[in-house]
Every structure is written in C-alpha cells, then in structure tokens.
Design an enzyme around this catalytic site. Structure first.
Site, mmCIF file in Angstrom:
data_model
loop_
_atom_site.group_PDB
_atom_site.id
_atom_site.type_symbol
_atom_site.label_atom_id
_atom_site.label_comp_id
_atom_site.label_asym_id
_atom_site.label_seq_id
_atom_site.Cartn_x
_atom_site.Cartn_y
_atom_site.Cartn_z
ATOM 1 N N GLU A 140 0.772 -1.154 -0.012
ATOM 2 C CA GLU A 140 0.036 0.119 0.001
ATOM 3 C C GLU A 140 0.925 1.297 -0.178
ATOM 4 O OE1 GLU A 140 -2.911 -0.379 3.148
ATOM 5 O OE2 GLU A 140 -4.120 -1.435 1.953
ATOM 6 N N GLU A 153 -5.704 -8.130 -0.913
ATOM 7 C CA GLU A 153 -6.718 -8.096 0.344
ATOM 8 C C GLU A 153 -7.950 -7.446 -0.111
ATOM 9 O OE1 GLU A 153 -4.732 -5.200 3.227
ATOM 10 O OE2 GLU A 153 -2.606 -5.678 2.581
#
Ligand code: BG6
Length: 482
Positions: A180, A380
C-alpha cells in the site's frame, strides 16, 4: 445473473493474506531487530495508536506477541491446507533479516525461519506470495537515517531484496515490493508516514514534499528490486501493491467529477510509476507549481524504466466520495478547500466507518485494467467485524460471508463479463490478527478465530468460524455456487 461455478481461470490463486508484524509475534527473538511496528501501542476505534521512542515498559504493544505465528505456523498451515488455500500472502519481516537495516551480513536465524515457513507451505501445496516491506521497516533506519526521506535507504532496501530473493529463488515465485505504497499520500497523518516510510515529521518539514521524496525513494528502491529479482530468476512474478479506494463524485456536478479525478491522481501516481516506469506529467507539474525540489538523478530515471512490475497487486476494502456542493457535511480536502470527502448515502459502512461497496471492486478492476493492461491480483479484501464465540464454541459470522460473497461476485463479473485478467484473490486476515490501523485484536477478518482480546488476554486457541466451511467450498468449486 446466475452465479456460475468453474469460471475463474485455471490456476486462479485462491488464498489468504496477512503481514509478518500482524501475525508472527516473537518480536525480539533469534536476532530480530526492532521494527517500526514494534513501537506502535494498542488503540481502538476512538483512540489512535501511538508511536513511542523505542519500547517503553509501561506500554502495551500488541505486535510483540501478535498471534505467535512464529511458533505456531506448522499447526496454522494445517488449517490453511484444510481450508484449501492455494496461496498464502505474508511478508518477510525486514528486521529479522537485517536487524539494523544497514547491516552487510544477514541474520542467518531470520533467513532460516522463512526457509522453514516456505518449505512448510510448499509441502502442503500452498504457494507463498511475499511482500518485501509491509509496514515493518527496521526501527534503526528511522533512528540513524530518518527513514525513507534519506536516499541511502534505496541501497539498504535493494540489498535486502537481493538477499532474500537469492535465498528463496526456488521457493517463492510471486513477490510484491512495498505494501500500500500510496497510503502516505492522502492525508499525511502520522501513522502512514511512519508505517510506509519510517518518517516522523519534524518542525519545518513541508509534509507533502517530504512524502513525495520518500515515495520517489521507495519507487526507485522498488524498481531496483524488480530488476535484481529478474536477474536472479527470470520466472519471478514481481508486482507492486496499491491501496485502491475509488473516489466517486458525490454528484454529477462537473466540479465534483474533477475533484474526484484529481484525488485519484494521488493513488495513480504510484502505479503509474511502477507500471510505466516514468514520472507522470501531472506530478511533474505539481512539483513545479509548488516549488518542490525532489532529488532524483538521470540514473534513477533509467532504473524506474528498467524495473517495471509484472502485475498490480492491490487491496480493496471500500470506496469514498467527494463533493464541492455546499450543504453536505464532510472533511475538507488538501489543495481543494472547496471540496470535501463525504459519506456515500447509497452504501452502508462497517463499525469502523469503512463503506461497503462490492460494485466499487468491479469498477476498480475495470479502471485499473483499462489503464495499464497488466494482470491484476486482489491481495487484500475483507470486512473487520466483532465476532461472538457462542457457549457451544461456534462463531456465526454470516456478515463476513455476505461481504465476501458480494465481492467475489463482483470479481466474477469483472473477469467474465468485462474481460479483466485476474491472477488471484487473497482475502485479508485469513486467520485473526492484530489490526494495523487500530492495533485491536477484536477487529477480526479471519475464517479462523484466535482467542485473544484487545488487552492481550486469551489462550491463543484457534477455532474455525462458520465462514471457514463457506470459503472452503468457494475454493473447491473455483467460485461461488448455488
Ligand atoms: C491494509 C493493510 O491497510 O488494511 C493491512 O495492508 C491492514 O496491514 C488492512 O491490516 C486492514 O486494516 P485494519 O486497520 O483493519 O487492520
């Protein structure tokens, strides 16, 4: 539309995802150094986590023990096998390998742990999917270098990447560089500067400029890792890892549309560099307008070109919306004081305010695939929720099944109706772990319950939730069935 079965591609990587610092515990054993995650205290829905200077004896640090996966991985992998996982995404805890981050010689005990873990996964038919840096940068790199604001970290990261890619070249095929990576660009809040880049802002910092410099350093480090990795084993598949939270215009007012698109640039900047190997013109213009002096060389630009990624891994949890309309309550947006982030009246949110939007996943898959034409990997997805263990030990988590079912359906449509190339799906927190954002144990994502509460009490006993059998069936059927 019928929910068809057997319609995901052959070899689709059905899996589960975690990160080392949220699962392993054993934070100071076998030569491991402190990481940025080890100085994060516990928080909750209302109380933010604190970053302490080193470890303080009067604080509770939930990642120090986490769920003790370091010692229980063999039993946990048996559960993953029973669940039918084809892939398991975790990270290598950088400070197990290089306790200070700038060491020349790696810590053999740390390397051996991952050898054993990967062997155990492979023995049980589970493909490891490995993130190199998932919010667990060696703490000493903050103390001695100020984190990723310092260009020296490019070399340290590249050496770390080379060391582990060489060591595991025959065990790990799927890699991702920085988890991320784009989180830090949205708000410049303390937590993301720390977890993405090991940076604490100082007086006099222009937070945006510092973040852009750190981001560029990470993007260059990532490209180096890709280049080195491909030299070590040309069959490696090396991806980036993005948090895609699509930004919707709240209304069809053209200014809402523009505000949404400008906000998306803050996310796309990272994947644009990772995938296209060059700095996008909108970023260069912004830096020029703001008078930022971002330090990168011609050689760095060449590395960016040579180290483009094979696929785009991303997390998807929720969507968000922006508006310029007056009379709608919201949070103002940096650089667009007339625009604000607002809640979307068409979707519900979980207990932590994360907006649940399966169509947003289909939209994201389409937008990203059309932008880059590269394979995608959802690494995710999930919904944090409170679970209750009934007197008979059962956990009825139909809310989790509903969330995941709707997202798998959206993913199915993206693949089968929209032609998106999708490699796999690893829902987040396959087994309950410490929440990254709040440090809670009771914000749970897993199919496997772990007996531990927010204060660290519990037996660590594992229990299958009702969703366990449901996901087992999804994997067996290669999709939803009914
Ligand atoms: C992503 C991170 O931001 O979201 C994970 O990559 C994190 O590390 C996950 O755990 C869910 O967030 P949270 O705060 O609910 O744990």
């Amino acid at each position: 539309m019928d929910q068809a079965t057997d319609k995901f591609p052959n070899g689709f990587l059905w899996g589960g995802a975690v990160a080392a610092h949220q699962i392993e515990g054993a934070y100071d054993v076998d030569g491991k150094g402190l990481s940025t995650a080890d100085v994060l205290t516990a928080g909750n829905q209302r109380t933010p986590r604190e970053i302490t200077k080193g470890v303080k004896s009067d604080q509770y640090y939930p990642n120090h023990e986490a769920i003790d996966f370091y010692h229980t991985y063999k039993e946990d992998i048996q559960l993953f096998k029973e669940l039918g996982l084809k892939a398991f995404r975790t990270s290598i805890n950088w400070s197990r390998i290089f306790p200070n981050g700038d060491d020349v010689v790696p810590n053999e005990a740390g390397l051996q742990f991952y050898d054993d873990l990967f062997d155990e996964l492979l023995k049980n038919g589970i493909e490891p999917v490995i993130t190199l840096s998932h919010f667990e940068i060696p703490y000493a790199l903050y103390e001695n270098y100020g984190g990723f604001r310092n260009k020296k970290l490019i070399t340290f990261f590249a050496w770390y990447a080379e060391t582990v890619m060489r060591r595991y070249k025959d065990k790990v095929k799927y890699w991702m560089t920085f988890n991320e990576i784009n989180n830090q660009m949205d708000t410049f809040e303390k937590l993301h500067a720390w977890t993405n880049s090991a940076i604490l802002f100082e007086d006099g910092d222009d937070k945006e400029e510092v973040t852009i410099q750190a981001s560029m350093n990470e993007l260059i480090a990532s490209a180096k890792a890709v280049k080195i990795g491909k030299e070590i084993n040309p069959n490696f598949q090396i991806g980036c890892m993005m948090a895609y939270v699509p930004v919707y215009p709240y209304s069809c007012h053209p200014e809402d549309m523009l505000a949404a698109s400008k906000m998306m640039e803050r996310r796309f900047f990272y994947s644009d560099v990772h995938v296209r190997g060059e700095i996008p013109s909108y970023a260069l213009k912004l830096w020029e307008q703001k008078g930022y002096d971002i330090d990168y060389s011609q050689e760095d630009l060449e590395i960016l070109k040579e180290g483009t990624v094979d696929y785009i891994g991303f997390s998807y949890y929720m969507s968000t919306a922006v508006t310029t309309l007056s009379g709608v309550k919201g949070t103002p947006i940096r650089d667009y004081p007339y625009a604000k982030v607002v809640s979307n009246p068409h979707v519900k949110a979980n207990d932590w305010g994360w907006q649940i939007d399966p169509d947003g996943l289909r939209y994201t898959l389409n937008t990203v695939y059309q932008r880059y034409n590269k394979p995608l990997f959802i690494v995710e997805n999930g919904m944090g929720a409170y679970d209750t263990v009934e007197n008979d030990g059962k956990i009825h988590d139909d809310y989790r099944v509903s969330y995941l079912e709707a997202h798998i359906q959206a993913m199915f449509q993206a693949v089968n109706e929209d032609g998106v190339e999708l490699m796999g799906y690893t829902p987040w927190g396959v087994i309950d772990i410490v929440s990254f954002g709040s440090g809670e144990m009771e914000k749970r994502y897993g199919f496997i319950h772990v007996d531990k509460d927010n204060q660290g009490n519990g037996t660590l006993v594992r229990r299958k939730k009702e969703s366990f059998a449901w996901y087992q069936n999804v994997i067996e059927q290669n999709g939803l069935s009914n």
